[in-house]
Design an enzyme around this catalytic site. Structure first.
Site, PDB file in Angstrom:
ATOM      1  N   HIS A  91      14.487  18.780 -11.524  1.00 39.55           N
ATOM      2  CA  HIS A  91      13.435  17.807 -11.827  1.00 39.55           C
ATOM      3  C   HIS A  91      12.375  18.460 -12.716  1.00 39.55           C
ATOM      4  CE1 HIS A  91      10.131  14.987 -11.382  1.00 39.55           C
ATOM      5  NE2 HIS A  91       9.392  15.927 -10.818  1.00 39.55           N
ATOM      6  N   ASP A 120       8.163  12.544 -45.692  1.00 40.81           N
ATOM      7  CA  ASP A 120       9.072  12.942 -44.615  1.00 40.81           C
ATOM      8  C   ASP A 120       8.540  14.253 -44.055  1.00 40.81           C
ATOM      9  OD1 ASP A 120      11.310  13.579 -42.938  1.00 40.81           O
ATOM     10  OD2 ASP A 120      12.529  12.254 -44.186  1.00 40.81           O
ATOM     11  N   TRP A 156      11.367  25.616 -11.091  1.00 41.86           N
ATOM     12  CA  TRP A 156      11.334  25.645 -12.565  1.00 41.86           C
ATOM     13  C   TRP A 156      10.656  26.912 -13.050  1.00 41.86           C
ATOM     14  CZ3 TRP A 156       7.734  25.568 -16.623  1.00 41.86           C
ATOM     15  CH2 TRP A 156       6.389  25.512 -16.255  1.00 41.86           C
ATOM     16  N   SER A 184      15.188  24.905 -30.294  1.00 47.34           N
ATOM     17  CA  SER A 184      14.887  23.564 -30.779  1.00 47.34           C
ATOM     18  C   SER A 184      13.381  23.359 -30.897  1.00 47.34           C
ATOM     19  CB  SER A 184      15.505  22.536 -29.831  1.00 47.34           C
ATOM     20  OG  SER A 184      14.909  21.289 -30.018  1.00 47.34           O
ATOM     21  N   SER A 185      12.636  23.745 -29.852  1.00 50.89           N
ATOM     22  CA  SER A 185      11.178  23.564 -29.904  1.00 50.89           C
ATOM     23  C   SER A 185      10.558  24.380 -31.016  1.00 50.89           C
ATOM     24  CB  SER A 185      10.523  24.033 -28.603  1.00 50.89           C
ATOM     25  OG  SER A 185      11.000  23.329 -27.538  1.00 50.89           O
ATOM     26  N   HIS A 268       1.391  29.270 -19.062  1.00 52.62           N
ATOM     27  CA  HIS A 268       0.135  28.543 -19.106  1.00 52.62           C
ATOM     28  C   HIS A 268      -0.098  27.853 -20.451  1.00 52.62           C
ATOM     29  CE1 HIS A 268      -3.157  26.917 -16.998  1.00 52.62           C
ATOM     30  NE2 HIS A 268      -3.763  26.920 -18.153  1.00 52.62           N
ATOM     31  N   GLU A 270       2.165  26.791 -22.212  1.00 53.96           N
ATOM     32  CA  GLU A 270       3.129  25.690 -22.124  1.00 53.96           C
ATOM     33  C   GLU A 270       2.485  24.451 -21.503  1.00 53.96           C
ATOM     34  OE1 GLU A 270       6.181  25.060 -23.041  1.00 53.96           O
ATOM     35  OE2 GLU A 270       6.571  23.275 -21.823  1.00 53.96           O
ATOM     36  N   TYR A 272      -0.534  23.565 -21.782  1.00 50.48           N
ATOM     37  CA  TYR A 272      -1.360  22.915 -22.797  1.00 50.48           C
ATOM     38  C   TYR A 272      -0.520  22.316 -23.904  1.00 50.48           C
ATOM     39  CZ  TYR A 272      -5.203  24.674 -20.202  1.00 50.48           C
ATOM     40  OH  TYR A 272      -6.074  24.887 -19.183  1.00 50.48           O
ATOM     41  N   SER A 283      -7.246  10.070 -28.290  1.00 57.26           N
ATOM     42  CA  SER A 283      -8.361  10.056 -29.242  1.00 57.26           C
ATOM     43  C   SER A 283      -8.124   9.082 -30.384  1.00 57.26           C
ATOM     44  CB  SER A 283      -8.591  11.457 -29.820  1.00 57.26           C
ATOM     45  OG  SER A 283      -8.804  12.376 -28.794  1.00 57.26           O
ATOM     46  N   HIS A 317      -4.049  33.183 -13.138  1.00 56.13           N
ATOM     47  CA  HIS A 317      -4.561  32.325 -12.059  1.00 56.13           C
ATOM     48  C   HIS A 317      -3.421  31.646 -11.308  1.00 56.13           C
ATOM     49  CE1 HIS A 317      -5.080  28.731 -15.054  1.00 56.13           C
ATOM     50  NE2 HIS A 317      -3.919  28.672 -14.464  1.00 56.13           N
ATOM     51  N   HIS A 318      -2.213  31.750 -11.853  1.00 58.77           N
ATOM     52  CA  HIS A 318      -1.047  31.269 -11.100  1.00 58.77           C
ATOM     53  C   HIS A 318      -0.587  32.314 -10.087  1.00 58.77           C
ATOM     54  CE1 HIS A 318      -0.308  27.826 -13.798  1.00 58.77           C
ATOM     55  NE2 HIS A 318      -0.794  28.623 -14.724  1.00 58.77           N
ATOM     56  N   THR A 343     -12.728  21.196 -21.895  1.00 64.94           N
ATOM     57  CA  THR A 343     -12.036  20.018 -21.375  1.00 64.94           C
ATOM     58  C   THR A 343     -13.050  18.933 -21.034  1.00 64.94           C
ATOM     59  OG1 THR A 343     -10.511  21.590 -20.411  1.00 64.94           O
ATOM     60  CG2 THR A 343     -10.215  19.298 -19.812  1.00 64.94           C
ATOM     61  N   LYS A 346     -14.258  17.063 -24.045  1.00 65.89           N
ATOM     62  CA  LYS A 346     -13.347  16.010 -24.492  1.00 65.89           C
ATOM     63  C   LYS A 346     -13.577  14.722 -23.710  1.00 65.89           C
ATOM     64  CE  LYS A 346      -9.548  18.432 -26.553  1.00 65.89           C
ATOM     65  NZ  LYS A 346      -9.427  17.513 -27.688  1.00 65.89           N
ATOM     66  N   ARG A 465       4.697  23.809  -0.818  1.00 64.55           N
ATOM     67  CA  ARG A 465       5.540  23.047  -1.733  1.00 64.55           C
ATOM     68  C   ARG A 465       6.979  23.549  -1.643  1.00 64.55           C
ATOM     69  NH1 ARG A 465       3.993  25.489  -7.697  1.00 64.55           N
ATOM     70  NH2 ARG A 465       5.587  24.061  -8.403  1.00 64.55           N
TER      71      ARG A 465
END
Lengths: 544, 57, 199, 372
Positions: A91, A120, A156, A184-185, A268, A270, A272, A283, A317-318, A343, A346, A465
């Site tokens: 998932h 293009d 994950w 690909s990314s 991290h 990632e 964002y 926006s 922080h993870h 943040t 925004k 979790r």
């Protein structure tokens, strides 16, 4: 000064774009399947990305529903713990790498050339290649579920040594598929950077670009910076598993914590990568339906950039409970708290844009507003998680699950849906069915909150979790979460219905589909012809 | 130089007068801004790290 | 087909330049990921993160012994899986003054009927003490080889630096014994024979 | 709008209930240590700050949404920047954050201070159980979940402490500073007791520290908090906190029992005795992977019933249990089981589920093998 063009089409050649295929001789495209396999058109590739990500969204969603069905009540009723772990892992992987990221790439493919007045993407053939890598990667990944020992079952985040020494044999395939998805990314990001930097309409400066383009530019830089690190980490895993190295194995002088440092150095930013383009979409939508220019365009750009820079400084922080030294914990706590500032800027900007506007509530606006509210709630729980001493209690509980789902589902996913509703008239020439879209919105909002709000409570009450079965005091929260998840899951079928109906017909949309929408894409006809801006438009700065 | 630093600082805060921004961008030396930005980012990291180490003693 | 392919050489070369720069950044970041591995080790040793210790011998520093306080040093031995060795330490804990050097003997006993290689992986807690621990000699610097039934006594000589933080009054050294893979062990054995060392 | 209602309802339900009610399962427990109380207060402070900011921000937002509706003929203004406002809303959050960072830093420093402990307990995570060792006291034991699998399958009604009960709880004294040393044998686990606000990863090959000083006697429950494989949900932690005197008595009794058990190594054991003991050891230690019926779950966990290699080679079989197998989930039981338990479990696995080798292993043989 908002970087907008006046509401009226201001392009000398907009009439040339009206009739598709005239003026220049376009080779007749191949028919059928081959046409889609070989297409180099940014609009067709964008559609492919979006369709792919929608399919993957449902596959990842089914995995989530399997998880929620098992968690509906205490006890193991439906599946075994091994399979449960595969479901949570799949998932996460599918939603992150195959649903959210390709959806944003799809929107980028469709909209960036239209928003900057380019014919293009800069590298059309590469564009085709980077899309077709994705189905290969994820068919491989999904096939691991049928291999002996099952698919990836280590979350994950695939922490070593659970994902190396103790992993199922299919882990090598998992690594391969992640490599392909990563390539690909990366190719997508290079293409986007090359397009934005080199192919803007004459007269359009960087600070004139729509925010969706800006956020994607910064996202692309993040991708280029961190996807190679992910590639490095999984390569090290591969070597540990197959070639007897011990990067992450204490027995050979390695260190499992190193894995986490490297992973989150990728992970991290990632996070964002999955939210910055969402900021861009919101926006664009909020000013359109508030009929008022975006408040603080420049500070939005700066805030995006500073979020991106800070995202490289907060990874640990993870890992507050892995036993970091005090000074490191303090440093990462401070930097993480600091992210709240840009943040917050925004959110304040969006709300000030609404203030004294003239607001209407079309479906894209509904989703964008829900995004602002619910993302902010996710931001609040993020701020709580930043407080390191309290994080010792929150870490790896459902509180964290609630937090990142608030940021990603009503955050990233709602923004994608808002974007789809916003640009559907441009893509199909029809407005989406308003009633159905409203049903979709309200059911989604209720479903999302029913699913994820109780998770705050179960997490605080002490539910870890990634567990397939739980103690009795968490039963009520989980029951509500499971019901909410099914409501949310099934209401997404409405989304599919709206999209299909919109492709087939519906109220005709003019070029300027939304009254106050100001970016360049609204100067080409709806539906946008296959080839647009073949002669570059001359960008004119609006005079607000 | 001082205006560059001031502008970058303002960017860190996310605030800048449109007038000033316009001037900065018309000045046309993005390199100076980028370098200053990076230096100041490093400076920020340095300050935070210093505070963290100091406090943890 | 599109404008790019039709011409506009300036734009094409600009795009090419952007692409090459991106690719260079990519390669750099990929290399950086691997560079992070040794960097991390250096960083850990400098800051003492994770209780990682110097993996090579340090010199004893002649400094005045701080008689005013004692530090308890605990020794814990653990067995990872797959190595038929028994590891013992002569004493479970000693008390030392900062600045004082101490020696503790560890015994290793191969209880199988075959030769095997093992390595004791060290870890120190609290991490704030790591930087202040000097190991002059340690069995953990090298992989050890034991013949069937062989018994080996090896010393740990260490010193806690005088500048050990005030609040640290107990330091724990943990050694976890892991097997060294046979293939690797053979290679090293071969190398040692070539060097003419006693194996 | 609905979202705001849901959100407010949540906030109000927190605000409306007393602390005691909060502790009953909607909020973080206040806990039974000074630090857990401090952390709880930090948590509530930052929570209320978020609530206040949230209320203000959303109030402005919903006021705008209602007041400036296009449908009501609102005319849009045209402003799009205001440096003063932007500076203010950057500066205020910054000040709030600094205000939060100060107490958080102070609490964190206390959490890291493991000095002057009166008792050291080594906690080792294993797939999927905890092993506790009272350092320097010669007392060590393994703590397994005691909830029957039948309850998990739904064949029996749930017990009161479903999934949060163990065969042997960790026993700790109150009012003494206890230092934990954490490590793991296989993968990363995390030891977590919410009432102590102690959560620490246990990492194979590395050591971590944390500490607790419990204020009230009682039974405190927690769970593994880091995904560690199949039975991650089934390795709970139970701590029995006792008055200091009671703890000393308990510890003395445990020492005595351990000494007595050591004497048992000398004597000759009957096969029935070994089988009985072995069955108990197998059920608590081995069955979670190799399954109660010895069928295992290949490829990760091989079957023991009818395992040819094991049945033919008793010495290999014994060695695997004592030394473990590197690179697999099979740990070394050399120091976590005593010679009696090792002998019993070898004997049991060689004679259960149709493995009728008839052979047995005496504790004295094992002791000799271990060099004791």
């Amino acid at each position: 000064m908002a970087p907008k063009v006046p509401p009226q089409p201001s392009l000398e050649q907009s009439s040339t774009a009206t009739a598709a295929g005239h003026g220049l001789a376009h080779a007749a495209p191949p028919k059928g399947i081959l046409r889609w396999l070989l297409t180099t058109n940014h609009k067709e590739i964008g559609s492919l990305y979006l369709i792919f990500s929608l399919i993957m969204f449902f596959i990842g969603g089914i995995f989530a529903l399997v998880v929620r069905a098992e968690l509906y009540q205490p006890g193991m009723q439906l599946i075994q713990p091994e399979f449960f772990n595969q479901m949570t892992t799949m998932h996460g992987l599918i939603m992150v790498f195959a649903a959210v990221m390709p959806a944003f790439t799809g929107l980028a493919n469709w909209m960036i050339p239209l928003q900057i007045g380019a014919p293009d993407m800069a590298l059309p053939r590469l564009n085709n290649f980077s899309f077709w890598l994705l189905p290969v990667a994820f068919i491989l990944l999904l096939s691991t579920l049928f291999m002996p020992g099952g698919g990836p079952n280590f979350g994950w985040t695939f922490y070593a040594p659970l994902s190396t020494t103790y992993a199922p044999p299919s882990t090598t395939i998992f690594i391969l598929s992640l490599h392909i998805a990563g390539i690909s990314s990366i190719l997508g990001a290079i293409n986007i950077i090359a397009t934005i930097l080199n192919m803007r309409a004459p007269g359009m400066r960087m600070m004139d670009m729509p925010l969706f383009v800006w956020t994607w530019l910064i996202t692309s830089f993040l991708l280029i910076a961190v996807m190679p690190v992910l590639a490095g980490v999984i390569t090290m895993m591969l070597m540990d598993i197959n070639f007897g190295t011990s990067f992450f194995d204490a027995a050979g002088g390695g260190d499992p914590v190193l894995f986490q440092h490297l992973f989150w150095f990728f992970g991290h930013p990632e996070v964002y990568i999955m939210i910055l383009p969402a900021f861009g979409i919101v926006s664009a939508i909020i000013p359109t339906f508030a009929r008022k220019p975006l408040f603080g365009y420049a500070s939005m750009v700066y805030a995006t950039a500073s979020i991106a820079i800070l995202s490289f400084l907060v990874w640990a922080h993870h890992m507050f409970v892995v036993g970091l030294p005090l000074a490191a914990t303090l440093f990462f706590m401070y930097t993480t708290m600091l992210i709240a500032v840009p943040t917050g800027v925004k959110v304040f900007n969006w709300i000030t844009t609404l203030f004294r506007g003239s607001i209407s509530f079309e479906p894209p606006m509904l989703f964008a507003l829900a995004f602002v509210v619910l993302f902010t709630i996710g931001g609040f729980s993020g701020l709580m998680l930043a407080i390191a001493p309290a994080d010792f209690q929150y870490h790896d509980t459902y509180f964290v699950v609630a937090h990142f789902h608030y940021v990603l589902v009503p955050g990233a996913v709602f923004a994608i849906m808002a974007g789809v509703y916003y640009w559907l008239p441009k893509w199909t020439g029809h407005y989406p069915h308003e009633r159905l879209a409203q049903w979709h919105f309200w059911l989604s909002v209720i479903g999302v909150n029913l699913t994820f709000f109780p998770m705050h409570f179960s997490g605080l009450a002490g539910m870890p979790r990634r567990i397939p079965d739980y103690a009795l005091q968490f039963a009520d929260f989980n029951l509500v979460s499971s019901l909410g998840a099914f409501l949310f899951g099934f209401s997404q079928l409405l989304f599919v219905a709206v999209v299909i109906l919109c492709v087939r017909g519906g109220r005709k949309a003019p070029a300027q589909a939304w009254d106050y929408a100001e970016d360049l894409e609204w100067t080409v006809p709806s539906p946008a012809p296959l080839h647009t801006f073949e002669t570059p438009p001359t960008y004119q700065r609006p005079a607000h | 130089m001082w205006t560059v630093i001031k502008s970058v600082l303002a960017a860190f805060f996310g605030v800048q007068k449109e007038q000033q921004r316009r001037e900065d961008f018309e000045q046309g030396r993005p390199g100076a801004f980028i370098v200053t930005g990076l230096v100041m980012a490093a400076f920020l990291v340095g300050i935070l790290a210093f505070v963290a180490i100091l406090v943890s003693r | 087909m599109s404008r790019i392919e039709m011409g506009n050489d300036d734009q094409r070369s600009a795009i090419r330049r952007t692409v090459w720069r991106s690719v260079a950044a990519l390669v750099g970041m990929f290399a950086f990921a691997f560079a992070l591995v040794p960097l991390y080790d250096v960083f850990c040793e400098v800051t003492g993160i994770n209780g990682k210790v110097e993996t090579s011998a340090q010199a004893l520093v002649n400094e005045e012994i701080d008689d005013s306080r004692y530090v308890t040093v605990q020794f814990i031995t653990r067995n990872g899986s797959g190595l038929p060795w028994r590891m013992d330490v002569e004493t479970r804990q000693i008390r030392v003054h900062p600045g004082q050097s101490a020696e503790v003997n560890f015994t290793f006993n191969n209880q199988s009927d075959g030769v095997s290689w093992g390595r004791a992986v060290p870890s120190v807690s609290p991490s704030s003490a790591t930087r202040h621990l000097r190991k002059v000699s340690c069995f953990c610097f090298d992989e050890q080889r034991l013949e069937a039934g062989e018994r080996l006594e090896l010393p740990l000589v260490f010193q806690l630096a005088r500048d050990l933080p005030e609040e640290v009054n107990s330091v724990t050294l943990v050694y976890t014994l892991y097997p060294v893979e046979t293939r690797k062990a053979q290679l090293q054995a071969g190398a040692k024979v070539l060097e003419g060392d006693e194996v | 709008m609905r979202t705001l209602l849901v959100w407010l309802a949540g906030a109000l339900s927190l605000a409306g209930s007393s602390q005691a009610a909060l502790a009953s399962g909607w909020n973080m427990p206040v806990g039974v240590t000074d630090l857990s109380r401090e952390i709880y207060n930090l948590h509530m402070t930052i929570f209320w700050i978020c609530v206040v900011i949230g209320v203000i921000v959303f109030a402005v937002m919903f006021y705008s949404l209602i007041r400036y509706r296009h449908a009501k003929g609102a005319k849009a203004a045209n402003f799009h920047e205001n440096t003063t406002v932007e500076v203010i809303w950057t500066a205020i959050p910054l000040l709030i954050l600094v205000g939060m960072a100060v107490p958080a830093t102070a609490t964190l420093k206390k959490m890291y201070d493991t000095s002057d402990a009166e008792l050291d307990v080594m906690v080792t995570g294993q797939q999927w159980r905890w092993h506790y060792e009272y350092l320097g006291e010669d007392v060590a034991f393994t703590s397994n979940m005691s909830t029957p699998r039948a309850q998990i399958r739904g064949d029996e009604p749930f017990g009161e402490n479903y999934l949060l009960e163990v065969d042997q709880p960790l026993v700790l004294p109150i009012n003494r500073k206890v230092r934990f040393l954490f490590t793991a044998d296989d993968v990363i686990h995390a030891w977590w007791v919410p009432d102590f606000a102690v959560k620490q990863d246990t990492i194979p090959g590395f050591i971590n520290e944390n500490w607790v000083r419990i204020n009230e006697p009682g039974i405190y429950r927690g769970q593994c908090a880091e995904l560690c494989g199949r039975d991650h949900a089934f390795m709970p932690i139970v701590v029995h906190a006792m008055e200091e005197d009671d703890f000393d008595t308990w510890l003395a009794e445990r020492k005595e029992a351990a000494a007595e058990e050591a004497l048992g190594v000398e004597r000759e054991w009957q096969k029935e005795e070994l089988m009985e003991r072995g069955e108990a050891v197998y059920a608590s230690i081995c069955a979670s992977c190799h399954q109660p019926d010895g069928e295992g779950s290949p490829p990760a966990f091989p079957a023991l019933a009818g395992n040819q290699r094991m049945l033919e080679d008793r010495e290999w079989h014994t060695n695997v249990i004592i030394d473990g197998v590197s690179g697999t989930a099979m740990p070394a039981f050399r120091s976590t089981l005593n010679p009696v338990e090792l002998a019993a479990v070898v004997t049991y696995t060689r004679n259960a589920w149709g493995n009728d080798t008839g052979s047995e292993v005496q504790p004295s043989t094992i002791a000799q093998r271990l060099g004791q």
